[in-house]
Design an enzyme around this catalytic site. Structure first.
Site, short mmCIF file in Angstrom:
data_model
loop_
_atom_site.label_atom_id
_atom_site.label_comp_id
_atom_site.label_asym_id
_atom_site.label_seq_id
_atom_site.Cartn_x
_atom_site.Cartn_y
_atom_site.Cartn_z
N GLU A 2 0.83 -1.22 0.00
CA GLU A 2 0.00 0.00 0.00
C GLU A 2 0.85 1.26 0.00
O GLU A 2 0.45 2.29 -0.54
CB GLU A 2 -0.94 0.02 1.21
CG GLU A 2 -2.09 -0.98 1.14
CD GLU A 2 -1.73 -2.33 1.73
OE1 GLU A 2 -0.54 -2.56 2.04
OE2 GLU A 2 -2.65 -3.18 1.85
N PHE B 130 -11.39 -7.01 14.41
CA PHE B 130 -10.30 -7.46 13.53
C PHE B 130 -10.03 -6.43 12.43
O PHE B 130 -10.93 -6.01 11.72
CB PHE B 130 -10.67 -8.82 12.90
CG PHE B 130 -9.63 -9.32 11.95
CD1 PHE B 130 -8.36 -9.66 12.39
CD2 PHE B 130 -9.92 -9.44 10.59
CE1 PHE B 130 -7.38 -10.09 11.50
CE2 PHE B 130 -8.95 -9.88 9.69
CZ PHE B 130 -7.68 -10.20 10.15
N GLN B 131 -8.78 -6.02 12.34
CA GLN B 131 -8.31 -5.04 11.35
C GLN B 131 -9.01 -3.68 11.46
O GLN B 131 -9.19 -2.98 10.47
CB GLN B 131 -8.41 -5.59 9.92
CG GLN B 131 -7.47 -6.79 9.72
CD GLN B 131 -7.24 -7.15 8.28
OE1 GLN B 131 -8.13 -7.01 7.45
NE2 GLN B 131 -6.04 -7.63 7.98
N LYS C 223 -17.47 -1.02 6.06
CA LYS C 223 -17.86 -2.03 5.06
C LYS C 223 -19.37 -2.04 4.78
O LYS C 223 -19.81 -2.17 3.64
CB LYS C 223 -17.40 -3.42 5.52
CG LYS C 223 -17.56 -4.48 4.46
CD LYS C 223 -16.87 -5.77 4.83
CE LYS C 223 -17.06 -6.81 3.74
NZ LYS C 223 -16.41 -8.07 4.09
N MET D 176 24.03 9.85 2.34
CA MET D 176 23.78 11.19 2.86
C MET D 176 24.03 11.26 4.37
O MET D 176 24.62 12.21 4.87
CB MET D 176 22.36 11.64 2.52
CG MET D 176 22.04 13.05 2.91
SD MET D 176 23.24 14.19 2.18
CE MET D 176 22.28 14.85 0.83
C1 LIG Z 1 12.20 6.49 5.37
C2 LIG Z 1 13.47 7.19 5.72
N1 LIG Z 1 14.30 6.69 6.64
C3 LIG Z 1 15.45 7.33 6.94
C4 LIG Z 1 15.80 8.49 6.31
C5 LIG Z 1 17.08 9.22 6.66
N2 LIG Z 1 18.00 9.25 5.50
C6 LIG Z 1 18.09 10.32 4.67
S1 LIG Z 1 19.13 10.07 3.41
C7 LIG Z 1 19.54 8.54 3.96
C8 LIG Z 1 20.52 7.68 3.22
C9 LIG Z 1 20.06 7.36 1.86
O1 LIG Z 1 20.85 6.33 1.33
P1 LIG Z 1 20.73 5.91 -0.18
O2 LIG Z 1 19.31 5.72 -0.55
O3 LIG Z 1 21.63 4.75 -0.39
O4 LIG Z 1 21.22 7.19 -0.96
P2 LIG Z 1 22.62 7.93 -1.00
O5 LIG Z 1 22.56 8.99 0.03
O6 LIG Z 1 23.69 6.93 -0.72
O7 LIG Z 1 22.67 8.48 -2.38
C10 LIG Z 1 18.83 8.24 5.14
C11 LIG Z 1 18.98 6.98 5.90
C12 LIG Z 1 14.88 8.99 5.36
N3 LIG Z 1 15.08 10.15 4.70
N4 LIG Z 1 13.75 8.32 5.06
#
Ligand SMILES: Cc1ncc(C[n+]2csc(CCOP(=O)(O)OP(=O)(O)O)c2C)c(N)n1
Length: 554
Positions: free
Chosen positions: A51, A113-114, A163, A468
């Site tokens: 979803e 449920f749900q 529902k 990042m």
């Molecule tokens: C759902 C979620 N969890 C955690 C984060 C924190 N976060 C921001 S950038 C990042 C790393 C992203 O890694 P990747 O997708 O491998 O991209 P890169 O930065 O290596 O290009 C994280 C963990 C986020 N933005 N969204």
């Protein structure tokens, strides 16, 4: 006509011009799915893997087309799986209608449920939400949801339907789709005053954001800039509104913006903010943002005026209307002295260095731009790859850069790319740019791309780390790489094969060019894994809360 609630729902969707919805079935929405079976010729339902993917798909569809995205999920876990997608749309003001089933009215409030109190959960991330308790109210509730999602500042609306309401019958009378009236509080005096200030400015700058594309005002912005000669900087959400080679388009501002664009804001005497909300990624330190300038803000949402940054003049209304009102009052000027000063800053901007032997992120993006059509829709996930895309993508058009700006949702990309592809189908190509971390979060949607044979190219910028976050650890946490180097053993090529997707790998520019050429000719989904160094950084960078004086350039 005497119709069931489920039939009324589908009839009103048709009334609202909906022909495509994204969703996932379950017990509480069985009556709706039963009806959808009979409406297959009029409403296409896209089944996703999850979803969350469906909610991002509805969002991506809305961003790519300007229409309202519609997502459908069952009660309980189906409904909670929508939450991240709804919040993502909310933060970026994307019109979406989310429909959830719930347990029958007699079971509500009994931990059935749900059962989940989804209207309570989504209260802070929707413009409005509804729980329908009477089938007689269903049709008008759905109509209201579409109206609310699309009026003023756009955003998501949720309708929770028990529902028994989808089974109950009542008399249904068709209505015409109501055209949304624009809200404009701006007045003539304000427009006069603001135009005088703009005409007298010596160092004016336009700072625009995603509100320009949401307000369908990029043509008006271009006209305004062409006449006034005022240079413009943009937020990440504003990417694509102006042509990249327009000399007045100075580029990205903020945390990962250019040093020149940030200098322009710091030195400007007048800043005209258009459909932009002074987020903390742009006005990193609101106290020092555009300190020398008179700030004018044009925005559809009254509550944005003076929210993050104090502005001298706030004009509330539809940005397209305001720009049209301002246009005849603005003097022709080419701002040549100011542009010369800006050129000096631009000459000192950060310039990444090319390589023949390894793949550099900016080269990946440059090759993509050179080899794909000008109107390609790029959809990103979240991380360094997202910022490299925002910095280096050229030839973007409005609605062609789709990214989670406000919430920064890793896992947004594949679902959103699928939604965007359904929106633009044969007119435009869709390229999804992701990181290995983000892709791990939603690569299950490969089955959706494959089922519908969607020719989406996924570029996985694989630095093998959560880049990042690791970059922040490098710069601000003494290189203590806590849980950002997961040492995963995933073989993306084998995973691709398992989903029936074509997979390629590249580690230098020549290889990337060769595999991209093949990928562009494929009929279905393709992944290209680009191997890049884990120490690549997004530069320049202004640390959170910092100013241009804190900019990191290496
Ligand atoms: C759902 C979620 N969890 C955690 C984060 C924190 N976060 C921001 S950038 C990042 C790393 C992203 O890694 P990747 O997708 O491998 O991209 P890169 O930065 O290596 O290009 C994280 C963990 C986020 N933005 N969204």
């Amino acid at each position: 006509m005497n119709l069931t609630g489920a039939e009324i729902l589908t009839e009103v969707l048709l009334e609202q011009g909906v022909d495509t919805i994204f969703g996932y079935p379950g017990g509480a929405v069985l009556n709706i799915y039963d009806t959808l079976y009979d409406y297959q010729d009029r409403i296409t339902h896209i089944l996703t893997a999850h979803e969350q993917g469906a909610s991002h798909a509805a969002d991506g569809y809305a961003r790519a087309t300007g229409k309202t995205g519609v997502v459908l999920a069952t009660s309980g876990p189906g409904a909670t799986n929508l939450v991240t997608g709804i919040a993502t749309a909310y933060m970026d003001s994307i019109p979406m209608v989310a429909i959830t089933g719930n347990v029958s009215t007699s079971l509500l409030g009994r931990d059935s449920f749900q059962e989940i109190y989804i209207t309570g959960i989504t209260m802070p991330i929707t413009k409005h939400n509804f729980l329908v308790r009477d089938v007689e109210e269903l049709a008008d509730t759905i109509r209201s949801a579409f109206r609310i999602a699309n009026s003023g500042r756009k955003g998501p609306v949720l309708i929770d339907i028990p529902k028994d309401i989808t089974a109950a019958k009542c008399e249904f009378v068709k209505k015409e789709q109501i055209l949304i009236k624009k809200q404009s509080k701006k007045n003539r005096d304000q427009i006069e005053k603001v135009s005088e200030i703009i005409n007298e400015a010596k160092r004016p700058v336009i700072y625009f954001g995603g509100g320009v594309s949401l307000g369908d005002a990029s043509k008006e912005l271009k006209q305004f800039i062409n006449k006034s000669g005022i240079p413009a900087v943009h937020t990440m959400m504003g990417a694509g509104v102006l042509c990249h080679d327009d000399i007045h388009n100075l580029g990205l501002i903020g945390m990962h913006g250019k040093s020149s664009t940030n200098n322009v804001i710091s030195d400007a005497d007048v800043v005209i903010a258009i459909g932009a909300r002074f987020s903390d990624r742009v006005a990193l330190n609101p106290k020092y943002f555009a300190q020398k300038a008179t700030i004018i803000q044009l925005d559809i949402d009254q509550s944005e005026i003076n929210k993050n940054v104090y502005v001298d003049y706030g004009v509330v209304g539809d940005v397209k209307d305001i720009l049209n009102d301002l246009y005849p009052r603005i003097k022709e000027n080419q701002q040549s002295e100011w542009m010369k000063k800006i050129q000096v800053w631009q000459d000192k901007d950060y310039k990444p260095v090319d390589s023949d032997t390894v793949l550099k992120p900016h080269q990946i993006i440059r090759i993509l731009c050179e080899m794909s059509e000008k109107n390609t829709v790029y959809v990103t996930d979240v991380g360094q790859h997202q910022m490299w895309a925002a910095q280096y993508l050229e030839h973007l058009e409005p609605r062609c850069f789709i990214t989670s700006g406000g919430l920064g949702t890793m896992g947004f990309g594949y679902g959103a790319a699928i939604g965007a592809k359904f929106g633009v189908m044969n007119e435009k190509r869709v390229i999804h740019i992701t990181g290995d971390g983000s892709f791990h979060m939603n690569l299950n949607e490969a089955c959706t791309a494959k089922t519908y044979e969607l020719p989406i190219i996924t570029i996985i910028m694989n630095n093998s780390v959560l880049g990042m976050v690791r970059q922040w650890q490098t710069s601000f946490y003494k290189k203590k790489y806590s849980h950002t180097d997961p040492q995963r053993k995933t073989d993306f090529m084998k995973v691709a094969e398992g989903f029936g997707v074509k997979g390629y790998r590249a580690s230098n520019p020549k290889e990337f060019e060769a595999v991209l050429k093949e990928a562009l000719e494929q009929k279905g989904p393709v992944w290209i894994e680009c191997l890049i160094d884990k120490d690549e950084k997004v530069l320049p960078m202004i640390p959170a809360g910092g100013t241009i004086d804190d900019m990191i350039m290496d």
